[in-house]
Structure formats: C-alpha cells, structure tokens
Design a protein around this motif. Sequence first.
Motif, mmCIF file in Angstrom:
data_model
loop_
_atom_site.group_PDB
_atom_site.id
_atom_site.type_symbol
_atom_site.label_atom_id
_atom_site.label_comp_id
_atom_site.label_asym_id
_atom_site.label_seq_id
_atom_site.Cartn_x
_atom_site.Cartn_y
_atom_site.Cartn_z
ATOM 1 N N ASN A 113 1.362 -1.069 -0.104
ATOM 2 C CA ASN A 113 -0.274 -0.236 -0.638
ATOM 3 C C ASN A 113 0.996 1.491 -0.608
ATOM 4 O OD1 ASN A 113 0.586 1.291 2.824
ATOM 5 N ND2 ASN A 113 0.019 -1.379 2.921
ATOM 6 N N ALA A 117 -3.470 3.666 0.478
ATOM 7 C CA ALA A 117 -4.110 3.039 -0.534
ATOM 8 C C ALA A 117 -3.355 2.569 -0.882
ATOM 9 C CB ALA A 117 -4.516 4.050 -1.624
ATOM 10 N N PRO A 118 -4.168 0.711 -1.165
ATOM 11 C CA PRO A 118 -3.906 -0.779 -1.452
ATOM 12 C C PRO A 118 -2.862 -0.039 -3.566
ATOM 13 C CG PRO A 118 -6.127 -0.877 -1.001
ATOM 14 C CD PRO A 118 -5.352 0.707 -1.035
#
Length: 675
Positions: A113, A117-118
């Motif tokens: 990430n 956020a991935p």
Amino acid sequence: MRNVTQKLRFVLLALVLTVPAFSESTDTRLKDLLSGVRWSGERQWTGRDNDDGAVHCLGNGRLCVYEQGPDILQVFGPPYSATTIGRMDLEGDGLACISQRVWGTAVWRHAVNQAGAPVAVITDFVCDTLPALVRVIHATSPVTFVYKPGPELRLAAYESPELERLGARGSLLVETPIGIPLVPFGRYPMPGAVFNQIAWKGAVSVEETDPGMSFACNPGETILYVTGGPELETCLQHMEAVLTAGPEELLRETLSAWERFTASGRDFDAELPAEVPGRGWLLHVLDATAVMIKTQQAAEGGILAGYPYHLGYVRDQYGTHRGLVALGHAEMSRDILRFYWQVFQRGGQIRNAQAFGFPGVYHVHENDDVEITGYITLQAFDYLKRTGDQVFVREILPMLEWAWEVQQRHLVKDMLPFNGDETYVAGGILPRSALNDGSAEATLLFIESGALLLDFVEEMDLWEADRVAQARETVARVRDAFRANFMREGRLITNNPDRVNAAAMPRTRHGVCERCMSVEWTLRNGNGRYVCVSCMNKDPLPAAVPEVFLLQSVSLTPLYFHASLPAAEALRPEVEAIVTGYKNTGKLPSRPDGNVAVGYDYGLLLYALTELGHPLAREIFEKTLALADETGAWSEYYRDHQPAGTRCRPWESAINVEALLHWIEAEYGLPGRNE
C-alpha cells in the motif's frame, strides 16, 4: 550492461504493440487456490529505512530466495552454495507492506500500500520440483521493482521462438562466472560457472537503471520468473518448463508438497493444551521454524546457516537436528548425516563447513579436527536413539571412527582446543587468542561422543577387544581430569590456558588473521599471534594475556547434551549465577561483562532451568518466545535483547524451539521427543 539493455529495449519495442489486454484469469485462479487457506500472522514492512530487519526464506533445496518483506534480498542456486545473482527491491516513496505466509508452507503474499491505499498484491513461491521462483504481481496502481545484479556477473538479453511461443515478453540470462568467491569471508573460488534466467510476462516495462534493471509493473498482472541450471542448457529448459506449466499449476503442486511435509511433523494444534502461555503465537513460531529450516535444506541434505553462509556448517546443523527431531522431522536429521557421509566418502574428511553441489570445497577453520567431530558423532547416536536405525549408523561408521581418531592427537593435558568458528569466538565473545587453550565444550564432546561410539561398537562386536579397551582408557582418563581442568570454585570455566602452555603451537594454520580478520593461511609471529601474509610486516600484535572466561553458552551445554558430567546438581550454582545476573540487570549476555548474547543462549538457559525444575523457567520461556521476530525466527546474536546479526537462522531457532517444547513437556506432562 548498456549493450544488454539496448537489446532489451529493442525487444520490448517490438513487442509493445502486441501486449495483451489484462486478463483476471490467472489472478482469479490463484485466489481460488488460496481461498480458505490458513494464514500466518502479519509481518509489517514500512520501507527499508524503517524496517526491523526480519528475513524469511523460500526454497526447495535447489533454488533459494531470501526476502525482507516484499524485497528480494538474494536468489541463488542450484546448487545452494552458489552465490546470489543480486537483489530486487520495491521502489517508491511512502510504500508499506503486510506480508503473510500460507500456514505450513513457504508461499508468501505481500499486500503493498501507499499512504494506506492498496497498490499491489504479490504472491511469491518457489516451485516444488523445478528450481524456479514465481512472483505474480496484481497491481491496481503502478509499482516498480529494481533488479541490482552484482558487478562480477555476466548478463545478456535472450529471446527465442520458444520463449515467444510461451508468452514471455523478454528474458535475461545471468552467468555467475567460475572463480568468484563462494562466501564473502573466505577465498574459496566457485569451481564452475552457474546460470540463472529471469523472464517476465504481462503488463510490465523493462529498462536500464544504475546499476541494474527496472521492472515497471502497470495496473494489471505481471509474472516474474527466476530459474536456475546450474548448466546453461538446463537453466533454459527449466524456464521453458515453468512457462509451459503456468503459475496456477505450479502453485497447486507446491501447496500439495508443503501439505505433505507439514503433515509428516507433529500436530501441535492437537498436542498443546489451551493453557500453554502464548499458545497462538507459539503455534505460529513452531510452524514457521519447521518451514524456515526446510526451505534452507539443500538437495544434498545439509542445511544453510543463513543468507551470508551458503555452506553446511557442522555445529549449526547439530542444533538444527535437535530442533527438527523435536518438531517431528527426524527424516531431515538423517539427511544431514547422509550429507556428511557423502562428503566424507569423497574426501576422507569433514571440515568446519562444506559446500553444497561443489564437491571438495570446504570452509576450513582453526582446529577443525575437534568439537565439530564430536557434534557429528553425538548427532549420529542421538538419531539412533530416536529411530533405532542401526543399519544406517553402521553404514556411516567409518566416518564416526575417523571423527574419534582425529581428535586424539590434539589432546594435551587431557584437554582439546577450540574450533576456530565457534559462534562465541566468531562473535568476539571469546578472543581468538584463546583458541589453543583447553576448551571445556570440545573436551566434553569428546568424552560424551566417544563413550557413545564405544558402547555401539562393543555392543555390535565391531572392534577388537584390545582396541575398545584402549579407547575406553583414553575416555576415562580425560573424564577423570575434566573436573580439575575445568571446574573452578564450583563454576564451569570456558577455557583453561594451561593447555597452551604445554602444547606445541603450529607454526602455520588456516583460519582468521588476528589483525585484519580475513580468512586465509596465517603464520605465528614472535608474540604467539597468528597473522596473514599481508599483515606479517606490520607492527606486531602484542602477546595475549592469559585469561579465564565464564561464558553462559558453555556453562549450560552439559545440561543440553544430557552429559554424564558435571552432574546436573553440580551445575546448579552456575545456573543460579546466571539467574542472579538476569534478575539484577534484566540482561542475559553470553559473557558477564558484555551486552551481547548468542541467539541460542536463551534456549540453553531455558533448557537448563527446565532440567533443574527452576521457578524462573516460565519467565524465560515467555522471554524466549517473545524474542522470535514477526516471521517466527530468531537471530544469530542479540544485543540487549535486540537482534544483532544474521536473521532467519536455523540453528538458533531450532535450539530455542526445542527448549520451548522441552519446558511444555515437563510442565504439562506431554510425551516428549525422549519417549
């Protein structure tokens, strides 16, 4: 390197217009295979600068990979004594990762990430039978890996109709040339070239970087493959085989193989009572240790000592053997002995460490005739006790006889010297100038292993009576002198300088230069110090002042060996002194005046406390268990209870795991490995 990259750019330019649209089929099938599996605990990675350094291993005996989170630190093999072809790092600011392992396997998943956020999910595994690493990258945002080969390697872009037919978008051949040093600390040249190949599929662009190559993975799926030979033709065939099979089939086979391995060990889920302290974490550590050791076991049978040490070290493998038996994998212990036997049959000797896959290559240290020879014999008869496999022990008897004979010429005043690569010597805890002092550990090993050998040959009627009688006289003499040589005021001393005063010191020896610490031939100077040719004409080192040391590691080994002397109760004052120091300072240094401990000292202390029924045993159990890092492994050394050395170590992990199980078996009345 520039010519290589120019050719790669040409190949990629020709292919760029035909890059297939991303298909979720491979990723979906991998998810299906991994759905419902049990995952290990999470290993947090917050970038190389902030990481705690925990390392994990993937391997199948032929190709080995060490990783630190999503970074690939090393890839090498076959064979396991080949050097690494470089590293591959995840690049980018603000990246973090959660890594997990499929329980009972060395299949790893890295969820990357950026600022929460991935970015990508990476699945890594080394195939069951083929020497190949498969890395499947499912990216939702661009992610980049940089391959950094060593300067001594030879690289070439490689394309072929077969690779194109199999869907590879490009490949790189890597030659590790003949003659480069096998290990960074010894000048042992690799006797032949070995080859690896890197290939890639999917949404990836490759370009030159300094000093390597960048793999920019775009949203979608990228698959990276790394195979080994060792021969060039074999390497190419292995790559074609993995490309033909595809990730799903290879992962299915790999998961099945690991399932069989894990099922062959003890079922701790069923065995461990619910009230065992830290039971959940302990289960993770036990599973992780078995897998970690298995990944580092070479096809030849011996086991790596960690990522800097691509060799089979005798001392390390004894402790590893003990842990393997405790984990229910006695068959791996036999494999270690088989490795020694094959080496011995070829060369008539065993040294401090031997190479895998390169016959005749040894890592030679000072006094290799002692200590490690006792460990080999002790392991053989420990294996015999657990399995009753007399046929195998009789087969390897010539090696055990050799191990007995070579030690005897080093007996001076009924004491043996130190082997030069003992962990507490290599770590500077015992000075190298004391190597030719009497060693309590080496001498004790001679007594205990010799007695076991003599009992066996006499019971099996394999030696003449006169030979047995003479050997028993030697063991009895050394045993009778042990207390006078190594007990001082009720304490077991580590070294006795009286031996060096009576022994004729060798003029030359192969080992560590006491000035520059390189490993090579050394010459004894006028002050009795050993230096290499490069240091010979520098200001001479002063004569060493004789000193007696009390090292925790040595004080506790008699209880760990279940030695016949000193008696367990005779060692209680020794253990109480260690306990007092711990209660007063909170530390467990290997030397009372230091702050460094070898990583297995925790396990040795726990084992001793368990043997003595000491009330502190539970606290040290919890302390030892808590020291395992997020991957479930222990370090080579600790400074103030923090890792300070090679991580992912089989020896320290195996000894500590055995000690944990030994305490549980004593505390809860479970059937242990001795039953």
